[in-house]
Design an enzyme around this catalytic site. Sequence first.
Site, PDB file in Angstrom:
ATOM      1  N   GLU A  57       0.848  -1.201   0.000  1.00  0.00           N
ATOM      2  CA  GLU A  57       0.000   0.000   0.000  1.00  0.00           C
ATOM      3  C   GLU A  57       0.879   1.245   0.000  1.00  0.00           C
ATOM      4  OE1 GLU A  57      -3.154   1.217   0.121  1.00  0.00           O
ATOM      5  OE2 GLU A  57      -3.840  -0.737  -0.575  1.00  0.00           O
TER       6      GLU A  57
ATOM      7  N   SER B  79      17.750   8.278  19.556  1.00  0.00           N
ATOM      8  CA  SER B  79      17.101   6.974  19.634  1.00  0.00           C
ATOM      9  C   SER B  79      18.140   5.828  19.660  1.00  0.00           C
ATOM     10  CB  SER B  79      16.148   6.863  18.453  1.00  0.00           C
ATOM     11  OG  SER B  79      15.533   5.628  18.424  1.00  0.00           O
TER      12      SER B  79
ATOM     13  N   LYS C  63      18.689   3.213  22.788  1.00  0.00           N
ATOM     14  CA  LYS C  63      18.621   1.759  22.592  1.00  0.00           C
ATOM     15  C   LYS C  63      19.875   1.092  23.138  1.00  0.00           C
ATOM     16  CE  LYS C  63      16.621  -1.501  19.482  1.00  0.00           C
ATOM     17  NZ  LYS C  63      15.697  -1.623  18.381  1.00  0.00           N
TER      18      LYS C  63
ATOM     19  N   ASP D 113      18.387  -1.953  13.859  1.00  0.00           N
ATOM     20  CA  ASP D 113      17.357  -1.279  13.063  1.00  0.00           C
ATOM     21  C   ASP D 113      17.655   0.204  12.845  1.00  0.00           C
ATOM     22  OD1 ASP D 113      16.979  -0.632  15.730  1.00  0.00           O
ATOM     23  OD2 ASP D 113      14.806  -0.527  15.576  1.00  0.00           O
TER      24      ASP D 113
ATOM     25  N   ARG E  30       9.642   0.243   6.253  1.00  0.00           N
ATOM     26  CA  ARG E  30       8.384  -0.388   6.675  1.00  0.00           C
ATOM     27  C   ARG E  30       7.438  -0.518   5.483  1.00  0.00           C
ATOM     28  NH1 ARG E  30       6.377   2.565  11.658  1.00  0.00           N
ATOM     29  NH2 ARG E  30       8.060   1.386  12.625  1.00  0.00           N
TER      30      ARG E  30
ATOM     31  N   SER F 161       2.246  -7.337  24.519  1.00  0.00           N
ATOM     32  CA  SER F 161       1.498  -6.072  24.393  1.00  0.00           C
ATOM     33  C   SER F 161       0.394  -6.176  23.349  1.00  0.00           C
ATOM     34  CB  SER F 161       2.463  -4.957  23.964  1.00  0.00           C
ATOM     35  OG  SER F 161       3.055  -5.278  22.706  1.00  0.00           O
TER      36      SER F 161
ATOM     37  N   HIS G  55       9.236  -8.950  10.949  1.00  0.00           N
ATOM     38  CA  HIS G  55      10.515  -8.240  10.840  1.00  0.00           C
ATOM     39  C   HIS G  55      11.556  -9.104  10.128  1.00  0.00           C
ATOM     40  CE1 HIS G  55       9.766  -5.516  14.611  1.00  0.00           C
ATOM     41  NE2 HIS G  55       8.739  -5.534  13.788  1.00  0.00           N
TER      42      HIS G  55
ATOM     43  N   GLU H 291      16.573  -3.134   8.647  1.00  0.00           N
ATOM     44  CA  GLU H 291      15.444  -3.905   9.173  1.00  0.00           C
ATOM     45  C   GLU H 291      14.200  -3.576   8.345  1.00  0.00           C
ATOM     46  OE1 GLU H 291      14.061  -5.119  13.444  1.00  0.00           O
ATOM     47  OE2 GLU H 291      12.980  -3.299  12.890  1.00  0.00           O
TER      48      GLU H 291
HETATM   49  P1  0O2 Z   1      11.623   2.898  17.522  1.00  0.00           P
HETATM   50  O1  0O2 Z   1      11.517   4.137  18.321  1.00  0.00           O
HETATM   51  O2  0O2 Z   1      10.341   2.565  16.787  1.00  0.00           O
HETATM   52  O3  0O2 Z   1      12.790   2.884  16.585  1.00  0.00           O
HETATM   53  P2  0O2 Z   1      14.593  -4.479  20.948  1.00  0.00           P
HETATM   54  O4  0O2 Z   1      13.702  -5.600  21.416  1.00  0.00           O
HETATM   55  O5  0O2 Z   1      13.832  -3.359  20.263  1.00  0.00           O
HETATM   56  O6  0O2 Z   1      15.488  -3.978  22.020  1.00  0.00           O
HETATM   57  P3  0O2 Z   1      15.384  -5.421  18.377  1.00  0.00           P
HETATM   58  O7  0O2 Z   1      16.130  -6.659  18.088  1.00  0.00           O
HETATM   59  O8  0O2 Z   1      15.751  -4.211  17.569  1.00  0.00           O
HETATM   60  O9  0O2 Z   1      15.579  -5.108  19.913  1.00  0.00           O
HETATM   61  O10 0O2 Z   1      13.855  -5.736  18.316  1.00  0.00           O
HETATM   62  P4  0O2 Z   1      12.719  -5.800  17.259  1.00  0.00           P
HETATM   63  O11 0O2 Z   1      11.702  -6.633  17.917  1.00  0.00           O
HETATM   64  O12 0O2 Z   1      13.151  -6.192  15.890  1.00  0.00           O
HETATM   65  O13 0O2 Z   1      12.202  -4.291  17.268  1.00  0.00           O
HETATM   66  C1  0O2 Z   1      12.690  -3.310  16.429  1.00  0.00           C
HETATM   67  C2  0O2 Z   1      11.653  -2.233  16.217  1.00  0.00           C
HETATM   68  O14 0O2 Z   1      10.360  -2.834  15.999  1.00  0.00           O
HETATM   69  C3  0O2 Z   1      11.428  -1.302  17.367  1.00  0.00           C
HETATM   70  O15 0O2 Z   1      12.411  -0.299  17.387  1.00  0.00           O
HETATM   71  C4  0O2 Z   1      10.032  -0.744  17.031  1.00  0.00           C
HETATM   72  O16 0O2 Z   1      10.083   0.176  15.941  1.00  0.00           O
HETATM   73  C5  0O2 Z   1       9.339  -2.003  16.542  1.00  0.00           C
HETATM   74  N1  0O2 Z   1       8.714  -2.670  17.691  1.00  0.00           N
HETATM   75  C6  0O2 Z   1       9.144  -3.781  18.313  1.00  0.00           C
HETATM   76  N2  0O2 Z   1       8.331  -4.110  19.323  1.00  0.00           N
HETATM   77  C7  0O2 Z   1       7.338  -3.190  19.332  1.00  0.00           C
HETATM   78  C8  0O2 Z   1       6.153  -3.019  20.151  1.00  0.00           C
HETATM   79  O17 0O2 Z   1       5.859  -3.772  21.080  1.00  0.00           O
HETATM   80  N3  0O2 Z   1       5.376  -1.923  19.844  1.00  0.00           N
HETATM   81  C9  0O2 Z   1       5.645  -1.072  18.833  1.00  0.00           C
HETATM   82  N4  0O2 Z   1       4.819  -0.050  18.620  1.00  0.00           N
HETATM   83  N5  0O2 Z   1       6.767  -1.207  18.055  1.00  0.00           N
HETATM   84  C10 0O2 Z   1       7.585  -2.249  18.307  1.00  0.00           C
HETATM   85  P5  0O2 Z   1      12.702   0.540  18.712  1.00  0.00           P
HETATM   86  O18 0O2 Z   1      14.110   0.985  18.661  1.00  0.00           O
HETATM   87  O19 0O2 Z   1      12.297  -0.242  19.938  1.00  0.00           O
HETATM   88  O20 0O2 Z   1      11.765   1.755  18.609  1.00  0.00           O
END
Ligand code: 0O2
Length: 231
Positions: free
Chosen positions: A49, A60, A64, A83, A88, A125, A131, A150
């Site tokens: 889309e 950020s 992290k 990431d 996306r 949640s 991903h 990512e």
């Molecule tokens: P931002 O501010 O969006 O960039 P992590 O578990 O995040 O410490 P990893 O391996 O990067 O480590 O995890 P994952 O699961 O691949 O998550 C990467 C990104 O996916 C996150 O980046 C979010 O953008 C999104 N994401 C993951 N889990 C959630 C969730 O529960 N809710 C929402 N809304 N987004 C999520 P950041 O850096 O956490 O955040």
Amino acid sequence: MQSIIKEYNNIDSWRTAMFLYQSAVKEVQTKLEILNDEFQYVHKYNPIEHIKSRVKTAESIAKKLKRHGKEVTIENMVRYVKDIAGVRLICSYTTDIYRLAEMIGNQGDLKVLSVKDYIKNPKPSGYKSYHMLVSVPIYLSDSVVDTKVEIQIRTIAMDFWASLEHKMHYKFEGQAPEYISDELRKCAEIVATLDERMLSLNEAILAFQTEEPEEASNEILLEDNPLIHLR
Ligand code: 0O2
């Protein structure tokens, strides 16, 4: 290959790293746009889309690294924050997500490093998304640097939910009032149901369109109507 890895590990300046991540986002976004255009050309259908891309901000990235108990350095950022470059893909239906994931996996120059399927295994949640961590070669004038991106793939409804949950997370810094988290979890269930029903409805519409020209008359028997299987 050895020289590529050495080059990647030798990234020691913020500007070099950001240049590579920005280039990787451009590269992946263009690739996905071409795949989508080809799909439209061949199948008269767009699985994507829209596409959103971003490179993580310094703030950020630092947050992290601290969350993972790491010192804030360029080396740690390149090694531990997966990431920094993010693309996306927003789709209409869950079937598009897996179709796109397969298409991405078949791209010869993208290496899939890992996959997290939060659709089959949602987070507590209620978060749902698919991903893929990929690496893409960035061709510079004197070297090639494999750079991580990512790719998050989700439906419009999942994206709507995730945006609000993200806002809540930042607003309350992980300490949201129970009733708000509960309500969001309930909304995640509604999102899942909505995605399922929209997919069934779309399949019913498509089946209707392909069957119609072969029908002798326009009458449709109730038991043949795919819509009656929706509920
Ligand atoms: P931002 O501010 O969006 O960039 P992590 O578990 O995040 O410490 P990893 O391996 O990067 O480590 O995890 P994952 O699961 O691949 O998550 C990467 C990104 O996916 C996150 O980046 C979010 O953008 C999104 N994401 C993951 N889990 C959630 C969730 O529960 N809710 C929402 N809304 N987004 C999520 P950041 O850096 O956490 O955040």
